[in-house]
Write a protein that holds these residues in place. Structure first.
Motif, PDB file in Angstrom:
ATOM      1  N   VAL A 101       1.985   2.361  -3.636  1.00 58.11           N
ATOM      2  CA  VAL A 101       0.519   2.576  -4.226  1.00 58.11           C
ATOM      3  C   VAL A 101       0.024   3.832  -3.856  1.00 58.11           C
ATOM      4  O   VAL A 101      -0.250   4.608  -4.736  1.00 58.11           O
ATOM      5  CB  VAL A 101      -0.552   1.418  -3.986  1.00 58.11           C
ATOM      6  CG1 VAL A 101      -1.712   2.054  -4.515  1.00 58.11           C
ATOM      7  CG2 VAL A 101      -0.013  -0.031  -4.791  1.00 58.11           C
ATOM      8  N   THR A 102       0.167   3.986  -2.548  1.00 51.01           N
ATOM      9  CA  THR A 102      -0.347   5.412  -2.117  1.00 51.01           C
ATOM     10  C   THR A 102       0.453   6.604  -2.418  1.00 51.01           C
ATOM     11  O   THR A 102      -0.013   7.528  -2.940  1.00 51.01           O
ATOM     12  CB  THR A 102      -0.631   5.169  -0.529  1.00 51.01           C
ATOM     13  OG1 THR A 102      -1.426   4.267  -0.067  1.00 51.01           O
ATOM     14  CG2 THR A 102      -1.131   6.714   0.229  1.00 51.01           C
ATOM     15  N   LEU A 138       1.037  -1.247  -0.010  1.00 53.91           N
ATOM     16  CA  LEU A 138       0.012   0.024  -0.119  1.00 53.91           C
ATOM     17  C   LEU A 138       0.952   1.138  -0.074  1.00 53.91           C
ATOM     18  O   LEU A 138       0.415   2.467  -0.407  1.00 53.91           O
ATOM     19  CB  LEU A 138      -0.888   0.131   1.223  1.00 53.91           C
ATOM     20  CG  LEU A 138      -2.074  -0.976   1.168  1.00 53.91           C
ATOM     21  CD1 LEU A 138      -2.751  -0.784   2.511  1.00 53.91           C
ATOM     22  CD2 LEU A 138      -3.045  -0.678   0.131  1.00 53.91           C
ATOM     23  N   SER A 147       8.952   0.826  -3.577  1.00 55.40           N
ATOM     24  CA  SER A 147       8.709  -0.267  -4.464  1.00 55.40           C
ATOM     25  C   SER A 147       9.897  -1.157  -4.723  1.00 55.40           C
ATOM     26  O   SER A 147       9.735  -2.322  -4.643  1.00 55.40           O
ATOM     27  CB  SER A 147       8.526   0.458  -5.980  1.00 55.40           C
ATOM     28  OG  SER A 147       7.285   1.082  -6.083  1.00 55.40           O
ATOM     29  N   CYS A 177       7.694   6.573  -3.822  1.00 52.06           N
ATOM     30  CA  CYS A 177       7.045   5.439  -4.638  1.00 52.06           C
ATOM     31  C   CYS A 177       8.313   4.442  -5.269  1.00 52.06           C
ATOM     32  O   CYS A 177       8.298   3.489  -5.127  1.00 52.06           O
ATOM     33  CB  CYS A 177       6.066   6.107  -5.507  1.00 52.06           C
ATOM     34  SG  CYS A 177       5.447   4.728  -6.771  1.00 52.06           S
ATOM     35  N   GLY A 210       0.002   7.277  -6.235  1.00 50.62           N
ATOM     36  CA  GLY A 210      -1.338   7.961  -6.090  1.00 50.62           C
ATOM     37  C   GLY A 210      -1.304   9.619  -5.624  1.00 50.62           C
ATOM     38  O   GLY A 210      -1.851  10.581  -6.438  1.00 50.62           O
TER      39      GLY A 210
END
Length: 301
Positions: free
Chosen positions: A73-74, A70, A288, A284, A77
């Motif tokens: 992904v967050t 998450l 990742s 991110c 975004g």
């Protein structure tokens, strides 16, 4: 472990009893069978508990794996959201600049019409009433590039002075309005230090419409008696001068030699979205890679 020792010892005693023929064989074998069953029951829970713990640990690792996903992904975004916010802010800045550079229109007769014309350029002709000057301070001269860098800071660098607000009687409309003639340094705030710019003839003024301003946190209250204003309170300013609650910032071209310097409309909006974009996308990318290394490649971090 003690239970296992007890079980083996008991079994050994039963075998000795069988050999000595002290008890009937059927009873002895029943006791022996019972002891073996008891030992199996003692051993099996250990195996079951170890398998249960392994399953729980595997389930926990699976939950942690998808939960930590998450984070990238967050952040992705949030970075995408900042891209859209930057586009919106750039468009807003462009719209404001187009309003402040458009051809001026005549000042509306009805002051209520100005509520939808903020940052619109208007023009009027009339005379200044220098006897009722108001001073908004402290102020520094407008520098859009510097203000873009210092937007959001509690303090700013540069020279300190004041903006001179003067009632302006519009001869064609028959009303007085408030005109921000522009910036003066601290040593030029008093009118007698800039008498050359205190013209009494009719002049044409082009200005940018500004509406009343709410006091922001940590900004001092306006001191009406000492004529020290810290924000635009049109109702209070109009009450002191007898003018209508109409306020315009004179543009730079309306500057009178020797007088305040016009063009003091601040239209620069805070635009730090590019920094936020780099921050969120950078997080991110980093998270990742860490997730891939730990859960896909099995690298111990």
């Amino acid at each position: 472990m003690s239970t296992l020792k007890f079980t083996l010892a008991s079994s050994f005693n039963i075998l000795k009893t069988v050999r000595s023929n002290t008890y009937p064989k059927t009873t002895i074998f029943r006791q022996f069978h019972f002891k073996l069953l008891l030992g199996r029951c003692v051993l099996n829970p250990c195996r079951q508990s170890s398998s249960t713990a392994a399953g729980a640990e595997q389930g926990e690792n699976s939950f942690l794996k998808w939960f930590l996903l998450l984070i990238p992904v967050t952040t992705f975004g949030l970075g995408t959201w900042q891209v859209k916010r930057r586009q919106w802010k750039l468009q807003l800045i462009a719209d404001l600049k187009s309003l402040t550079t458009a051809e001026p229109i005549n000042l509306p007769v009805d002051p209520m019409e100005l509520n939808s014309l903020e940052y619109r350029r208007v023009k009027a002709r009339g005379r200044y009433d220098h006897s009722q000057e108001l001073y908004i301070l402290p102020r520094s001269p407008v520098d859009p590039e510097r203000e873009a860098r210092e937007a959001g800071r509690l303090s700013s660098s540069g020279e300190s002075g004041a903006n001179v607000i003067t009632p302006f009687y519009c001869t064609d409309l028959g009303i007085s309005i408030l005109v921000n003639r522009g910036y003066v340094p601290k040593n030029k705030i008093r009118p007698e230090t800039r008498m050359k710019g205190q013209v009494s003839d009719e002049v044409d003024v082009v200005g940018v419409v500004r509406l009343t301003e709410q006091r922001k946190p940590f900004i001092p209250h306006n001191d009406v008696e000492r004529n020290r204003w810290h924000y635009r309170d049109l109702e209070a300013m109009a009450g002191v001068t007898g003018a209508e609650p109409v306020f315009i910032d004179a543009v730079l071209d309306s500057t009178i030699p020797g007088g305040p310097i016009g063009g003091q409309t601040r239209v620069t909006l805070r635009n730090e979205h590019m920094q936020y974009i780099a921050t969120w996308y950078g997080l991110c990318l980093a998270t990742s890679y860490m997730w891939y290394a730990k859960f896909i490649k099995g690298v111990r971090l």
